[in-house]
Design an enzyme around this catalytic site. Structure first.
Site, PDB file in Angstrom:
ATOM      1  N   ASN A 190     -10.761 -13.950  -5.041  1.00  0.00           N
ATOM      2  CA  ASN A 190     -12.045 -13.996  -4.312  1.00  0.00           C
ATOM      3  C   ASN A 190     -12.461 -12.613  -3.797  1.00  0.00           C
ATOM      4  OD1 ASN A 190     -10.288 -13.624  -2.213  1.00  0.00           O
ATOM      5  ND2 ASN A 190     -10.930 -15.405  -1.010  1.00  0.00           N
ATOM      6  N   ASP A 234     -12.410 -18.583  -4.751  1.00  0.00           N
ATOM      7  CA  ASP A 234     -11.470 -18.760  -3.645  1.00  0.00           C
ATOM      8  C   ASP A 234     -10.494 -19.870  -4.050  1.00  0.00           C
ATOM      9  OD1 ASP A 234     -10.156 -19.446  -1.296  1.00  0.00           O
ATOM     10  OD2 ASP A 234     -11.901 -19.003  -0.042  1.00  0.00           O
ATOM     11  N   SER A 236       8.586 -13.089   0.127  1.00  0.00           N
ATOM     12  CA  SER A 236       8.813 -11.782   0.743  1.00  0.00           C
ATOM     13  C   SER A 236      10.164 -11.756   1.431  1.00  0.00           C
ATOM     14  CB  SER A 236       7.701 -11.546   1.767  1.00  0.00           C
ATOM     15  OG  SER A 236       8.037 -10.459   2.590  1.00  0.00           O
ATOM     16  N   THR A 254      10.520 -10.845   4.162  1.00  0.00           N
ATOM     17  CA  THR A 254      10.237 -11.194   5.558  1.00  0.00           C
ATOM     18  C   THR A 254      10.781 -12.582   5.908  1.00  0.00           C
ATOM     19  OG1 THR A 254       8.493 -11.171   7.217  1.00  0.00           O
ATOM     20  CG2 THR A 254       7.918 -12.134   5.157  1.00  0.00           C
ATOM     21  N   TYR A 271       2.227 -14.257   9.328  1.00  0.00           N
ATOM     22  CA  TYR A 271       2.282 -13.970   7.889  1.00  0.00           C
ATOM     23  C   TYR A 271       3.644 -14.385   7.310  1.00  0.00           C
ATOM     24  CZ  TYR A 271       3.252 -11.292   3.695  1.00  0.00           C
ATOM     25  OH  TYR A 271       3.649 -10.936   2.430  1.00  0.00           O
ATOM     26  N   LYS A 312       4.964 -17.522   4.426  1.00  0.00           N
ATOM     27  CA  LYS A 312       5.849 -17.407   3.250  1.00  0.00           C
ATOM     28  C   LYS A 312       7.010 -18.386   3.373  1.00  0.00           C
ATOM     29  CE  LYS A 312       3.578 -14.169   1.171  1.00  0.00           C
ATOM     30  NZ  LYS A 312       2.760 -14.526   0.010  1.00  0.00           N
ATOM     31  N   TYR A 359       9.984 -10.217  -2.502  1.00  0.00           N
ATOM     32  CA  TYR A 359       9.791  -8.772  -2.681  1.00  0.00           C
ATOM     33  C   TYR A 359      10.308  -8.035  -1.461  1.00  0.00           C
ATOM     34  CZ  TYR A 359       5.818 -10.679  -5.423  1.00  0.00           C
ATOM     35  OH  TYR A 359       4.992 -11.386  -6.238  1.00  0.00           O
ATOM     36  N   ARG A 375       8.371   0.482  16.635  1.00  0.00           N
ATOM     37  CA  ARG A 375       7.303  -0.508  16.459  1.00  0.00           C
ATOM     38  C   ARG A 375       7.902  -1.890  16.739  1.00  0.00           C
ATOM     39  NH1 ARG A 375       4.394  -0.837  10.601  1.00  0.00           N
ATOM     40  NH2 ARG A 375       6.448  -1.586  10.010  1.00  0.00           N
TER      41      ARG A 375
HETATM   42  P1  NAD Z   1      -3.347  -7.658  -2.059  1.00  0.00           P
HETATM   43  O1  NAD Z   1      -4.083  -8.011  -0.824  1.00  0.00           O
HETATM   44  O2  NAD Z   1      -3.568  -6.323  -2.668  1.00  0.00           O
HETATM   45  O3  NAD Z   1      -3.594  -8.768  -3.181  1.00  0.00           O
HETATM   46  C1  NAD Z   1      -3.833 -10.127  -2.867  1.00  0.00           C
HETATM   47  C2  NAD Z   1      -5.075 -10.548  -3.632  1.00  0.00           C
HETATM   48  O4  NAD Z   1      -5.334 -11.930  -3.338  1.00  0.00           O
HETATM   49  C3  NAD Z   1      -6.329  -9.770  -3.230  1.00  0.00           C
HETATM   50  O5  NAD Z   1      -6.960  -9.276  -4.396  1.00  0.00           O
HETATM   51  C4  NAD Z   1      -7.200 -10.793  -2.504  1.00  0.00           C
HETATM   52  O6  NAD Z   1      -8.568 -10.536  -2.715  1.00  0.00           O
HETATM   53  C5  NAD Z   1      -6.721 -12.078  -3.124  1.00  0.00           C
HETATM   54  N1  NAD Z   1      -6.881 -13.296  -2.292  1.00  0.00           N
HETATM   55  C6  NAD Z   1      -6.483 -13.496  -1.019  1.00  0.00           C
HETATM   56  N2  NAD Z   1      -6.779 -14.763  -0.641  1.00  0.00           N
HETATM   57  C7  NAD Z   1      -7.366 -15.365  -1.695  1.00  0.00           C
HETATM   58  C8  NAD Z   1      -7.885 -16.664  -1.935  1.00  0.00           C
HETATM   59  N3  NAD Z   1      -7.890 -17.612  -1.011  1.00  0.00           N
HETATM   60  N4  NAD Z   1      -8.409 -16.935  -3.164  1.00  0.00           N
HETATM   61  C9  NAD Z   1      -8.424 -15.994  -4.127  1.00  0.00           C
HETATM   62  N5  NAD Z   1      -7.961 -14.744  -3.965  1.00  0.00           N
HETATM   63  C10 NAD Z   1      -7.427 -14.441  -2.759  1.00  0.00           C
HETATM   64  O7  NAD Z   1      -1.789  -7.869  -1.744  1.00  0.00           O
HETATM   65  P2  NAD Z   1      -0.513  -7.482  -2.613  1.00  0.00           P
HETATM   66  O8  NAD Z   1       0.220  -6.415  -1.905  1.00  0.00           O
HETATM   67  O9  NAD Z   1      -0.882  -7.305  -4.036  1.00  0.00           O
HETATM   68  O10 NAD Z   1       0.333  -8.815  -2.425  1.00  0.00           O
HETATM   69  C11 NAD Z   1       0.292  -9.874  -3.368  1.00  0.00           C
HETATM   70  C12 NAD Z   1       1.159 -11.010  -2.857  1.00  0.00           C
HETATM   71  O11 NAD Z   1       2.489 -10.530  -2.642  1.00  0.00           O
HETATM   72  C13 NAD Z   1       0.688 -11.574  -1.523  1.00  0.00           C
HETATM   73  O12 NAD Z   1       0.888 -12.990  -1.524  1.00  0.00           O
HETATM   74  C14 NAD Z   1       1.603 -10.913  -0.530  1.00  0.00           C
HETATM   75  O13 NAD Z   1       1.780 -11.683   0.623  1.00  0.00           O
HETATM   76  C15 NAD Z   1       2.901 -10.816  -1.326  1.00  0.00           C
HETATM   77  N6  NAD Z   1       3.784  -9.737  -0.841  1.00  0.00           N
HETATM   78  C16 NAD Z   1       3.312  -8.467  -0.712  1.00  0.00           C
HETATM   79  C17 NAD Z   1       4.146  -7.475  -0.224  1.00  0.00           C
HETATM   80  C18 NAD Z   1       3.639  -6.064  -0.042  1.00  0.00           C
HETATM   81  O14 NAD Z   1       4.287  -5.295   0.682  1.00  0.00           O
HETATM   82  N7  NAD Z   1       2.555  -5.648  -0.670  1.00  0.00           N
HETATM   83  C19 NAD Z   1       5.461  -7.767   0.128  1.00  0.00           C
HETATM   84  C20 NAD Z   1       5.922  -9.078  -0.023  1.00  0.00           C
HETATM   85  C21 NAD Z   1       5.065 -10.068  -0.513  1.00  0.00           C
HETATM   86  N1  UDP Z   2       6.625   3.329   9.639  1.00  0.00           N
HETATM   87  C1  UDP Z   2       6.437   4.471  10.398  1.00  0.00           C
HETATM   88  N2  UDP Z   2       5.164   4.916  10.614  1.00  0.00           N
HETATM   89  C2  UDP Z   2       4.069   4.273  10.102  1.00  0.00           C
HETATM   90  C3  UDP Z   2       4.274   3.130   9.293  1.00  0.00           C
HETATM   91  C4  UDP Z   2       5.570   2.681   9.110  1.00  0.00           C
HETATM   92  O1  UDP Z   2       7.405   5.067  10.889  1.00  0.00           O
HETATM   93  O2  UDP Z   2       2.942   4.716  10.334  1.00  0.00           O
HETATM   94  C5  UDP Z   2       7.994   2.860   9.419  1.00  0.00           C
HETATM   95  C6  UDP Z   2       8.224   1.444   9.944  1.00  0.00           C
HETATM   96  O3  UDP Z   2       8.624   1.485  11.289  1.00  0.00           O
HETATM   97  C7  UDP Z   2       9.325   0.957   9.028  1.00  0.00           C
HETATM   98  C8  UDP Z   2       9.067   1.697   7.699  1.00  0.00           C
HETATM   99  O4  UDP Z   2       8.223   2.808   8.030  1.00  0.00           O
HETATM  100  O5  UDP Z   2      10.567   1.391   9.507  1.00  0.00           O
HETATM  101  C9  UDP Z   2       8.356   0.824   6.668  1.00  0.00           C
HETATM  102  O6  UDP Z   2       7.215   0.249   7.270  1.00  0.00           O
HETATM  103  P1  UDP Z   2       6.207  -0.664   6.444  1.00  0.00           P
HETATM  104  O7  UDP Z   2       5.192  -1.185   7.407  1.00  0.00           O
HETATM  105  O8  UDP Z   2       5.722   0.105   5.263  1.00  0.00           O
HETATM  106  O9  UDP Z   2       7.146  -1.829   5.890  1.00  0.00           O
HETATM  107  P2  UDP Z   2       7.928  -3.009   6.674  1.00  0.00           P
HETATM  108  O10 UDP Z   2       8.295  -2.522   8.015  1.00  0.00           O
HETATM  109  O11 UDP Z   2       6.991  -4.146   6.707  1.00  0.00           O
HETATM  110  O12 UDP Z   2       9.135  -3.273   5.858  1.00  0.00           O
END
Ligand code: NAD
Ligand code: UDP
Length: 342
Positions: free
Chosen positions: A33, A59, A125, A127, A150, A154, A178, A294
């Site tokens: 979307n 969406d 994730s 997370t 968030y 997940k 991830y 943080r």
């Molecule tokens: P991103 O925001 O770049 O990509 C997500 C995409 O989904 C976007 O293009 C957005 O427009 C689309 N979207 C969101 N809600 C929608 C909906 N209801 N319908 C249709 N499209 C929708 O994020 P990303 O970093 O590419 O992450 C992709 C997935 O991986 C996400 O589910 C995110 O939670 C998960 N993830 C990301 C990370 C990270 O650090 N980037 C880490 C762990 C998990």
């Molecule tokens: N971090 C930092 N300064 C920033 C952003 C992130 O020191 O402006 C640190 C943060 O505290 C963490 C690491 O970089 O230790 C990775 O942060 P990010 O948000 O990229 O990933 P996450 O914490 O979600 O794994």
């Protein structure tokens, strides 16, 4: 021709995965979307692959609109990336996060049932492992105790999918956890394009390196780690994308109703090390200061990669240097990100 539906395929990880799928002979249909991405991604994907991918601006929570995608295409499997992902925003806007992330996944599974689509790969994730300090995280590590809405979406969706896989015996689900995806495609045509001031480390460093932001604040240098700063498992987004191809092949060839894999490198890199690697990649100093911790950050987070290596045949290949240089290449070629949709 049978296609993989990539929801959220215009986003950071989704767009890189579309390329890996294409290079591995899959036909792809994208549904997004554009809430956090831009139409220009489609042009960039075409420049990289020579192919104009079929794209639906839809969406995933809108069942009737998404049904059209299933109706008009022979969908064989789904990779579900669509979701909101900003940790801080999820604390401020929990309802939007629960509503979007949960409903989009439920709608996708409902339509998969209706159209007898049996293979699903879900973006989870690290997370979901919560605040535990027991590293590395294996797929068996305790879950929960997430620190923000968030993360809970997940965690909840993993449970939803486990329940669905029990109830609908033909459904096969692969949960991919991830770690920290960073970097960009080698062409510099696609990459991470966050709105506003980035929250994550790599996009922030990129902007400091480019001079758009003045300095990086390192959040805490008094952790119990070798250099006092937090360790994370950064994985190149192109490696992560390849992991999705492996996951699709895994669900196609195994009977497991639910499989779970970490996608990381198994190595922790500190914030100081990340800054130093980026300085090397861009050829100049990254101005940084040390600030307070943080809230919610755990000192150390990295993956056990044994299961993914043994069962999925997945191993991340790209180094932290390649992550930094590809990030810098993307940043210098697109100083203001991608052009906005008019
Ligand atoms: P991103 O925001 O770049 O990509 C997500 C995409 O989904 C976007 O293009 C957005 O427009 C689309 N979207 C969101 N809600 C929608 C909906 N209801 N319908 C249709 N499209 C929708 O994020 P990303 O970093 O590419 O992450 C992709 C997935 O991986 C996400 O589910 C995110 O939670 C998960 N993830 C990301 C990370 C990270 O650090 N980037 C880490 C762990 C998990
Ligand atoms: N971090 C930092 N300064 C920033 C952003 C992130 O020191 O402006 C640190 C943060 O505290 C963490 C690491 O970089 O230790 C990775 O942060 P990010 O948000 O990229 O990933 P996450 O914490 O979600 O794994």
């Amino acid at each position: 021709m049978a296609s993989v539906l990539v929801t959220g395929g215009m986003g950071f990880i989704g767009s890189h995965t579309v390329i890996s799928l294409y290079e591995n002979g899959f036909d792809v249909v994208i549904a997004d979307n554009l809430i956090n991405s831009k139409t220009e991604v489609l042009n960039r994907l075409e420049q990289i692959t020579g192919k104009r991918f079929k794209f639906y601006k839809v969406d995933c929570c809108d069942k009737e609109a998404l049904r059209k995608v299933f109706e008009e295409n022979e969908i064989d499997s789904v990779i579900h990336f669509a979701g909101l992902k900003a940790v801080g925003e999820s604390v401020r806007m929990p309802l939007e996060y629960y509503s979007n992330n949960i409903n989009s996944m439920l709608t996708v599974v409902e339509l998969m049932n209706e159209y007898k689509v049996r293979k699903l790969v879900f973006s989870s994730s690290a997370t979901v492992y919560g605040e535990s300090e027991d590293v590395p995280f294996t797929e068996e590590s305790p879950l929960g105790m997430c620190t923000n809405p968030y993360g809970w979406t997940k965690w909840m969706l993993e449970q939803v999918l486990r329940d669905c896989a029990k109830a609908y015996p033909d459904l096969k689900v692969c949960l991919l956890r991830y770690f920290n995806p960073v970097g960009a495609h080698e062409s510099g045509l696609i990459g991470e394009d966050p709105k506003g001031i980035p929250n994550n480390l790599f996009p922030y460093i990129s902007k400091v390196a480019a001079g758009t932001l003045e300095q990086l604040t390192v959040f805490g240098d008094d952790y119990d780690t070798p250099d006092g700063t937090c360790l994370r498992d950064y994985i190149h987004v192109c490696d992560l994308a390849d992991g999705h191809v492996k996951a699709l092949n895994f669900v196609a060839t195994h009977d497991d109703s639910v499989s779970v894999f970490n996608l990381g490198t198994g190595k922790g890199t500190s914030v100081k090390e990340a800054v130093a690697a980026f300085e090397k990649a861009c050829g100049h100093e990254i101005k940084h200061v040390f600030g307070a911790r943080r809230p919610g950050d755990i000192p150390v987070c990295y993956a056990s990669t044994d299961k993914a290596r043994k069962e999925l045949g997945f191993e991340a290949k790209r180094t932290i240097e390649e992550m930094c240089s590809s990030c810098w290449n993307w940043q210098t070629k697109n100083p203001d990100g991608l052009p906005s949709d008019s």
